[in-house]
Design an enzyme around this catalytic site. Structure first.
Site, PDB file in Angstrom:
ATOM      1  N   ASP A 166       0.870  -1.180   0.000  1.00 43.74           N
ATOM      2  CA  ASP A 166       0.000   0.000   0.000  1.00 43.74           C
ATOM      3  C   ASP A 166       0.906   1.229   0.000  1.00 43.74           C
ATOM      4  O   ASP A 166       1.643   1.455   0.962  1.00 43.74           O
ATOM      5  CB  ASP A 166      -0.874  -0.056   1.261  1.00 43.74           C
ATOM      6  CG  ASP A 166      -1.786   1.148   1.403  1.00 43.74           C
ATOM      7  OD1 ASP A 166      -1.534   2.185   0.748  1.00 43.74           O
ATOM      8  OD2 ASP A 166      -2.749   1.051   2.178  1.00 43.74           O
ATOM      9  N   TYR A 170      -9.346  15.461  -4.790  1.00 38.16           N
ATOM     10  CA  TYR A 170      -8.538  14.834  -5.848  1.00 38.16           C
ATOM     11  C   TYR A 170      -7.657  15.873  -6.543  1.00 38.16           C
ATOM     12  O   TYR A 170      -6.454  15.681  -6.741  1.00 38.16           O
ATOM     13  CB  TYR A 170      -9.476  14.166  -6.851  1.00 38.16           C
ATOM     14  CG  TYR A 170      -8.795  13.467  -8.000  1.00 38.16           C
ATOM     15  CD1 TYR A 170      -8.229  12.209  -7.840  1.00 38.16           C
ATOM     16  CD2 TYR A 170      -8.723  14.066  -9.259  1.00 38.16           C
ATOM     17  CE1 TYR A 170      -7.615  11.564  -8.900  1.00 38.16           C
ATOM     18  CE2 TYR A 170      -8.116  13.416 -10.322  1.00 38.16           C
ATOM     19  CZ  TYR A 170      -7.558  12.166 -10.145  1.00 38.16           C
ATOM     20  OH  TYR A 170      -6.945  11.527 -11.203  1.00 38.16           O
TER      21      TYR A 170
HETATM   22  P1  NAD Z   1      -7.723   2.464 -11.705  1.00 38.13           P
HETATM   23  O1  NAD Z   1      -8.666   2.594 -10.563  1.00 38.13           O
HETATM   24  O2  NAD Z   1      -8.032   1.517 -12.803  1.00 38.13           O
HETATM   25  O3  NAD Z   1      -6.253   2.130 -11.189  1.00 38.13           O
HETATM   26  C1  NAD Z   1      -5.708   2.644 -10.005  1.00 38.13           C
HETATM   27  C2  NAD Z   1      -4.796   1.596  -9.433  1.00 38.13           C
HETATM   28  O4  NAD Z   1      -4.186   2.099  -8.237  1.00 38.13           O
HETATM   29  C3  NAD Z   1      -5.569   0.323  -9.046  1.00 38.13           C
HETATM   30  O5  NAD Z   1      -4.861  -0.803  -9.491  1.00 38.13           O
HETATM   31  C4  NAD Z   1      -5.603   0.398  -7.532  1.00 38.13           C
HETATM   32  O6  NAD Z   1      -5.690  -0.868  -6.896  1.00 38.13           O
HETATM   33  C5  NAD Z   1      -4.261   1.074  -7.258  1.00 38.13           C
HETATM   34  N1  NAD Z   1      -4.196   1.638  -5.918  1.00 38.13           N
HETATM   35  C6  NAD Z   1      -5.120   2.424  -5.307  1.00 38.13           C
HETATM   36  N2  NAD Z   1      -4.709   2.712  -4.063  1.00 38.13           N
HETATM   37  C7  NAD Z   1      -3.500   2.109  -3.888  1.00 38.13           C
HETATM   38  C8  NAD Z   1      -2.592   2.045  -2.818  1.00 38.13           C
HETATM   39  N3  NAD Z   1      -2.828   2.672  -1.669  1.00 38.13           N
HETATM   40  N4  NAD Z   1      -1.432   1.349  -2.987  1.00 38.13           N
HETATM   41  C9  NAD Z   1      -1.176   0.693  -4.152  1.00 38.13           C
HETATM   42  N5  NAD Z   1      -2.022   0.727  -5.206  1.00 38.13           N
HETATM   43  C10 NAD Z   1      -3.172   1.410  -5.070  1.00 38.13           C
HETATM   44  O7  NAD Z   1      -7.577   3.947 -12.276  1.00 38.13           O
HETATM   45  P2  NAD Z   1      -6.670   4.542 -13.444  1.00 38.13           P
HETATM   46  O8  NAD Z   1      -7.563   5.441 -14.224  1.00 38.13           O
HETATM   47  O9  NAD Z   1      -5.894   3.511 -14.155  1.00 38.13           O
HETATM   48  O10 NAD Z   1      -5.696   5.484 -12.591  1.00 38.13           O
HETATM   49  C11 NAD Z   1      -4.277   5.419 -12.644  1.00 38.13           C
HETATM   50  C12 NAD Z   1      -3.707   6.800 -12.329  1.00 38.13           C
HETATM   51  O11 NAD Z   1      -4.071   7.697 -13.376  1.00 38.13           O
HETATM   52  C13 NAD Z   1      -4.252   7.419 -11.036  1.00 38.13           C
HETATM   53  O12 NAD Z   1      -3.214   8.077 -10.345  1.00 38.13           O
HETATM   54  C14 NAD Z   1      -5.272   8.414 -11.533  1.00 38.13           C
HETATM   55  O13 NAD Z   1      -5.484   9.465 -10.620  1.00 38.13           O
HETATM   56  C15 NAD Z   1      -4.608   8.873 -12.815  1.00 38.13           C
HETATM   57  N6  NAD Z   1      -5.527   9.501 -13.763  1.00 38.13           N
HETATM   58  C16 NAD Z   1      -6.528   8.772 -14.362  1.00 38.13           C
HETATM   59  C17 NAD Z   1      -7.376   9.410 -15.266  1.00 38.13           C
HETATM   60  C18 NAD Z   1      -8.467   8.666 -15.988  1.00 38.13           C
HETATM   61  O14 NAD Z   1      -9.254   9.318 -16.701  1.00 38.13           O
HETATM   62  N7  NAD Z   1      -8.557   7.367 -15.887  1.00 38.13           N
HETATM   63  C19 NAD Z   1      -7.227  10.773 -15.530  1.00 38.13           C
HETATM   64  C20 NAD Z   1      -6.223  11.476 -14.901  1.00 38.13           C
HETATM   65  C21 NAD Z   1      -5.373  10.826 -14.030  1.00 38.13           C
END
Ligand code: NAD
Length: 255
Positions: free
Chosen positions: A63, A155
């Site tokens: 984590d 966020y």
């Molecule tokens: P997602 O929810 O599919 O993936 C997030 C991952 O982070 C998951 O595998 C989750 O288990 C892991 N995670 C969460 N808390 C954790 C912790 N404490 N320790 C270890 N792992 C942890 O979402 P995503 O869209 O793939 O997001 C990935 C990154 O991209 C994030 O930082 C998100 O803020 C950023 N982001 C996403 C978008 C979008 O539109 N999808 C846009 C801007 C930024």
């Protein structure tokens, strides 16, 4: 291959954007540690997929909001893959709600995972990166770190903190050969934004200059560029990959 003989650790790498980044790094020859918090089966599936394609990969639990677990995650990567050159701080969560309704836990947990995770994991790599005088850290931030949206104050603040941290860390660590950059995605359809994309996909797309969401592969391609020697002279940058969304003033057409 651009990442041959390099080792990368991707936090939250089991699904979504992190998964695409793991695959893209492995495709360029990197050995990849897939960190997961709860998605053990998905992380192992990804490791198997990378290994079936001829790559090297391990799944590592941890984590990122817990400093001791971040240290252990980095130590395990080095022990199991024989080194570490790239850290991708990708793990993130959302807890969207209006500030008026926001409980302390709603902003603290988002801050602790999103920004705390970047700090903990970055700090955990530094002894190793400084000793080898090499390291590339890529923080997966968001365009929301530079803009605002209703219900996303926690966020947005966590991502704004990441952007500020990226710039300061880049300046502080450049003398050790460590580069620090951030990638700022717009909308990329993943579990994180599924509700939004399912409900309002069309309406949002119309407002994006390139008229589409990012593919997770678009975010991964920029991340690999920042990890690789192709970006050797880039540090302290916060690069959007958002179809032009953050370039425009969001007022729509005059009539
Ligand atoms: P997602 O929810 O599919 O993936 C997030 C991952 O982070 C998951 O595998 C989750 O288990 C892991 N995670 C969460 N808390 C954790 C912790 N404490 N320790 C270890 N792992 C942890 O979402 P995503 O869209 O793939 O997001 C990935 C990154 O991209 C994030 O930082 C998100 O803020 C950023 N982001 C996403 C978008 C979008 O539109 N999808 C846009 C801007 C930024």
């Amino acid at each position: 291959m651009k990442m041959q003989d390099k080792v990368a650790l991707v936090t939250g790498g089991a699904k979504g954007i992190g998964r695409a980044i793991c695959i893209a790094l492995a495709d360029e020859g990197a050995s990849v540690a897939v960190n997961y918090r709860s998605s053990k089966a998905q992380a192992q599936e990804l490791v198997d997929e990378i290994e079936a394609a001829g790559g090297k990969s391990v799944a590592i639990a941890g984590d990122v909001s817990n400093p001791a677990e971040a240290v252990s995650m980095v130590e395990q990567t080095i022990a199991e893959l024989g080194g570490l050159h790239v850290l991708v701080n990708n793990a993130g969560i959302v807890k969207d709600t209006l500030i008026f309704n926001m409980e302390p836990e709603d902003w603290q947990s988002v801050m602790n995972v999103n920004f705390g995770g970047v700090f903990n994991s970055t700090k955990a790599t530094l002894g190793h990166f400084m000793a080898q005088r090499e390291g590339s850290i890529i923080n997966i931030s968001s365009v929301m770190g530079e803009r605002g949206w209703i219900g996303q104050a926690n966020y947005s603040a966590s991502k704004g903190a990441i952007n500020a941290f990226t710039r300061s860390a880049a300046v502080e660590l450049a003398r050790f050969g460590i580069r620090v950059n951030a990638v700022l995605p717009g909308f990329a359809p993943t579990d994180m934004v599924s509700g939004l994309v399912d409900k309002g996909g069309k309406g949002i797309k119309k407002q994006i200059p390139l008229r589409d969401f990012a593919r997770v592969e678009d975010v991964a391609a920029l991340t690999v560029f920042l990890a690789s020697p192709d970006s050797a002279y880039l540090t302290g940058t916060c690069l959007p990959v958002d179809g032009g969304a953050s370039a425009q003033l969001g007022l729509g057409r005059p009539e």
